[in-house]
Motif scaffolding. Structure first.
Motif, PDB file in Angstrom:
ATOM      1  N   GLY A 145      31.339   5.078   3.593  1.00  0.00           N
ATOM      2  CA  GLY A 145      29.928   5.840   4.076  1.00  0.00           C
ATOM      3  C   GLY A 145      28.504   5.556   3.799  1.00  0.00           C
ATOM      4  N   PRO A 146      28.473   5.502   2.464  1.00  0.00           N
ATOM      5  CA  PRO A 146      27.333   5.296   1.959  1.00  0.00           C
ATOM      6  C   PRO A 146      26.396   3.888   2.204  1.00  0.00           C
ATOM      7  CG  PRO A 146      28.113   5.934  -0.067  1.00  0.00           C
ATOM      8  CD  PRO A 146      29.020   5.650   0.805  1.00  0.00           C
ATOM      9  N   ILE A 147      25.204   4.222   2.136  1.00  0.00           N
ATOM     10  CA  ILE A 147      24.167   3.137   1.758  1.00  0.00           C
ATOM     11  C   ILE A 147      24.037   2.224   0.188  1.00  0.00           C
ATOM     12  CG2 ILE A 147      23.068   3.371   4.572  1.00  0.00           C
ATOM     13  CD1 ILE A 147      21.080   3.819   3.044  1.00  0.00           C
ATOM     14  N   GLN A 148      23.775   1.265   0.601  1.00  0.00           N
ATOM     15  CA  GLN A 148      24.027   0.021  -0.743  1.00  0.00           C
ATOM     16  C   GLN A 148      22.676   1.213  -1.629  1.00  0.00           C
ATOM     17  OE1 GLN A 148      23.954  -3.068   1.799  1.00  0.00           O
ATOM     18  NE2 GLN A 148      24.111  -4.121  -0.900  1.00  0.00           N
ATOM     19  N   GLN A 149      22.672   1.236  -3.004  1.00  0.00           N
ATOM     20  CA  GLN A 149      21.765   1.776  -3.869  1.00  0.00           C
ATOM     21  C   GLN A 149      20.167   0.711  -3.750  1.00  0.00           C
ATOM     22  OE1 GLN A 149      21.993   3.912  -5.805  1.00  0.00           O
ATOM     23  NE2 GLN A 149      19.188   4.063  -5.755  1.00  0.00           N
ATOM     24  N   GLU A 150      20.519  -0.548  -3.409  1.00  0.00           N
ATOM     25  CA  GLU A 150      19.066  -1.379  -3.142  1.00  0.00           C
ATOM     26  C   GLU A 150      18.353  -0.569  -1.533  1.00  0.00           C
ATOM     27  OE1 GLU A 150      22.690  -3.921  -5.235  1.00  0.00           O
ATOM     28  OE2 GLU A 150      22.128  -2.562  -3.531  1.00  0.00           O
ATOM     29  N   PHE A 151      19.298  -0.721  -0.825  1.00  0.00           N
ATOM     30  CA  PHE A 151      19.051  -0.031   0.462  1.00  0.00           C
ATOM     31  C   PHE A 151      17.565   1.683   0.338  1.00  0.00           C
ATOM     32  CE2 PHE A 151      21.924  -1.684   3.462  1.00  0.00           C
ATOM     33  CZ  PHE A 151      21.594  -3.189   3.314  1.00  0.00           C
ATOM     34  N   VAL A 152      18.308   2.598  -0.683  1.00  0.00           N
ATOM     35  CA  VAL A 152      18.119   3.784  -1.022  1.00  0.00           C
ATOM     36  C   VAL A 152      16.915   3.593  -1.780  1.00  0.00           C
ATOM     37  CG1 VAL A 152      18.157   5.411  -2.690  1.00  0.00           C
ATOM     38  CG2 VAL A 152      20.252   4.999  -0.534  1.00  0.00           C
ATOM     39  N   ASP A 153      16.705   2.890  -2.785  1.00  0.00           N
ATOM     40  CA  ASP A 153      15.834   2.507  -3.453  1.00  0.00           C
ATOM     41  C   ASP A 153      14.691   1.913  -2.594  1.00  0.00           C
ATOM     42  OD1 ASP A 153      17.248   2.870  -5.680  1.00  0.00           O
ATOM     43  OD2 ASP A 153      17.224   0.981  -6.596  1.00  0.00           O
ATOM     44  N   THR A 154      14.657   1.124  -1.494  1.00  0.00           N
ATOM     45  CA  THR A 154      13.723   0.474  -1.377  1.00  0.00           C
ATOM     46  C   THR A 154      13.438   1.385  -0.052  1.00  0.00           C
ATOM     47  OG1 THR A 154      14.327  -1.775  -0.883  1.00  0.00           O
ATOM     48  CG2 THR A 154      12.972  -1.414   0.759  1.00  0.00           C
ATOM     49  N   LEU A 155      13.830   2.897   0.600  1.00  0.00           N
ATOM     50  CA  LEU A 155      13.283   3.407   1.443  1.00  0.00           C
ATOM     51  C   LEU A 155      12.961   4.148   0.765  1.00  0.00           C
ATOM     52  CD1 LEU A 155      16.728   3.183   4.218  1.00  0.00           C
ATOM     53  CD2 LEU A 155      13.812   2.868   4.773  1.00  0.00           C
ATOM     54  N   ALA A 156      12.985   5.042  -0.422  1.00  0.00           N
ATOM     55  CA  ALA A 156      12.440   6.066  -1.466  1.00  0.00           C
ATOM     56  C   ALA A 156      10.888   5.248  -1.490  1.00  0.00           C
ATOM     57  CB  ALA A 156      13.327   6.359  -3.023  1.00  0.00           C
ATOM     58  N   VAL A 157      10.815   4.072  -1.928  1.00  0.00           N
ATOM     59  CA  VAL A 157       9.475   3.644  -1.749  1.00  0.00           C
ATOM     60  C   VAL A 157       8.639   3.330  -0.798  1.00  0.00           C
ATOM     61  CG1 VAL A 157       7.674   1.253  -2.032  1.00  0.00           C
ATOM     62  CG2 VAL A 157      10.012   1.917  -4.000  1.00  0.00           C
ATOM     63  N   ALA A 158       8.864   3.195  -0.102  1.00  0.00           N
ATOM     64  CA  ALA A 158       8.496   3.243   1.602  1.00  0.00           C
ATOM     65  C   ALA A 158       8.026   4.825   2.070  1.00  0.00           C
ATOM     66  CB  ALA A 158       9.606   2.759   2.778  1.00  0.00           C
ATOM     67  N   GLY A 159       8.867   5.504   1.730  1.00  0.00           N
ATOM     68  CA  GLY A 159       9.644   6.943   1.924  1.00  0.00           C
ATOM     69  C   GLY A 159       7.689   7.441   1.251  1.00  0.00           C
ATOM     70  N   LYS A 160       8.133   7.430  -0.424  1.00  0.00           N
ATOM     71  CA  LYS A 160       6.789   7.227  -1.113  1.00  0.00           C
ATOM     72  C   LYS A 160       5.061   7.380  -0.624  1.00  0.00           C
ATOM     73  CE  LYS A 160       4.750   7.788  -5.504  1.00  0.00           C
ATOM     74  NZ  LYS A 160       4.818   6.840  -7.083  1.00  0.00           N
ATOM     75  N   TRP A 161       5.077   5.509  -0.106  1.00  0.00           N
ATOM     76  CA  TRP A 161       4.305   5.435   0.366  1.00  0.00           C
ATOM     77  C   TRP A 161       3.611   6.012   2.124  1.00  0.00           C
ATOM     78  CZ3 TRP A 161       3.197   2.997   5.216  1.00  0.00           C
ATOM     79  CH2 TRP A 161       1.338   2.487   5.715  1.00  0.00           C
ATOM     80  N   LEU A 162       4.764   6.505   3.031  1.00  0.00           N
ATOM     81  CA  LEU A 162       4.118   7.847   3.680  1.00  0.00           C
ATOM     82  C   LEU A 162       3.834   8.749   3.725  1.00  0.00           C
ATOM     83  CD1 LEU A 162       7.672   6.319   5.906  1.00  0.00           C
ATOM     84  CD2 LEU A 162       5.150   6.035   6.586  1.00  0.00           C
ATOM     85  N   ALA A 163       4.388   9.301   2.445  1.00  0.00           N
ATOM     86  CA  ALA A 163       3.873  10.522   1.718  1.00  0.00           C
ATOM     87  C   ALA A 163       2.670  10.720   1.662  1.00  0.00           C
ATOM     88  CB  ALA A 163       4.549  10.994   0.517  1.00  0.00           C
ATOM     89  N   THR A 164       1.769   9.721   1.364  1.00  0.00           N
ATOM     90  CA  THR A 164       0.356   9.657   1.015  1.00  0.00           C
ATOM     91  C   THR A 164       0.189   8.945   2.881  1.00  0.00           C
ATOM     92  OG1 THR A 164       0.152   9.013  -0.477  1.00  0.00           O
ATOM     93  CG2 THR A 164      -1.238   8.550  -0.084  1.00  0.00           C
ATOM     94  N   TYR A 165       0.243   7.763   3.468  1.00  0.00           N
ATOM     95  CA  TYR A 165      -0.583   6.836   3.844  1.00  0.00           C
ATOM     96  C   TYR A 165       0.518   7.215   5.649  1.00  0.00           C
ATOM     97  CZ  TYR A 165      -2.550   4.615  -0.053  1.00  0.00           C
ATOM     98  OH  TYR A 165      -3.193   4.051  -1.011  1.00  0.00           O
ATOM     99  N   GLY A 166       1.492   8.317   5.410  1.00  0.00           N
ATOM    100  CA  GLY A 166       1.791   8.840   6.867  1.00  0.00           C
ATOM    101  C   GLY A 166       0.971   8.342   8.403  1.00  0.00           C
ATOM    102  N   GLU A 167      -0.050   9.296   7.557  1.00  0.00           N
ATOM    103  CA  GLU A 167      -0.692   9.727   9.059  1.00  0.00           C
ATOM    104  C   GLU A 167      -1.410   8.906   9.344  1.00  0.00           C
ATOM    105  OE1 GLU A 167      -3.871  13.666   9.307  1.00  0.00           O
ATOM    106  OE2 GLU A 167      -3.822  13.306   7.559  1.00  0.00           O
ATOM    107  N   SER A 168      -1.016   7.664   9.324  1.00  0.00           N
ATOM    108  CA  SER A 168      -2.295   6.052   9.802  1.00  0.00           C
ATOM    109  C   SER A 168      -0.979   6.156  10.451  1.00  0.00           C
ATOM    110  CB  SER A 168      -2.355   5.617   8.894  1.00  0.00           C
ATOM    111  OG  SER A 168      -1.803   4.879   8.315  1.00  0.00           O
TER     112      SER A 168
END
Length: 169
Positions: free
Chosen positions: A59-82
């Motif tokens: 059921g869960p997604i791989q930790q490597e995916f979680v880690d990559t998506l967390a970094v992208a999510g952090k980037w989006l927290a700053t730049y998501g408006e763009s």
């Protein structure tokens, strides 16, 4: 040869490794930089990004995916408006990246360093109030000429996506 229709939505379809479903032997994981480039590239082309993250059999997604998506999510927290709610094709995709727009704000996504210390946005229409780096609001040099708008981005190497904001009057 078939031409793409301007009336149909466009979608970028990618995976976080090289498989559409769970594959225990597939260890070719995409980097956060690749994911952020896909986000910006899709937005700059008026496209949707479909990003596949096939779950493990439990059921869960791989930790490597979680880690990559967390970094992208952090980037989006700053730049998501763009990215969110923007339209692309304000400026055609360039060797250095793409542009998006929301209202009176144009976002230049530098996915790699420009060839010069300036970029020209050809045939630029609109009155510019300011040009600044997104996030820090550091003012940048710019000039409007009959050929378009010159922007001097002061590109920062090592950033996933160096975003410059052009504020219109």
């Amino acid at each position: 040869f078939q031409q793409a229709s301007n009336a149909l939505p466009v979608e970028t379809c990618e995976t976080l490794n090289n498989s559409w479903g769970y594959n225990i032997t597939d260890r070719k994981f995409k980097s956060p930089e690749q994911v952020i480039h896909w986000l910006a590239g899709a937005a700059g082309r008026n496209a949707n990004l479909l990003l596949n993250v096939g779950p493990m059999p439990t059921g869960p997604i791989q930790q490597e995916f979680v880690d990559t998506l967390a970094v992208a999510g952090k980037w989006l927290a700053t730049y998501g408006e763009s990215i969110y709610g923007t339209r692309g094709t304000v400026v055609p995709p360039q060797p250095w990246g793409v542009a998006t727009q929301k209202g009176k704000r144009i976002f230049l996504h530098f996915l790699k360093a420009p060839a010069n210390d300036f970029v020209l946005l050809p045939n630029f229409i609109g009155e510019v109030a300011a040009v600044q780096t997104m996030g820090s609001n550091k003012p940048l040099k710019w000039s409007k000429v009959k050929e378009g708008l010159f922007v001097y981005p002061q590109y920062v190497a090592g950033t996933y996506d160096y975003v410059v904001e052009v504020l219109l009057k």
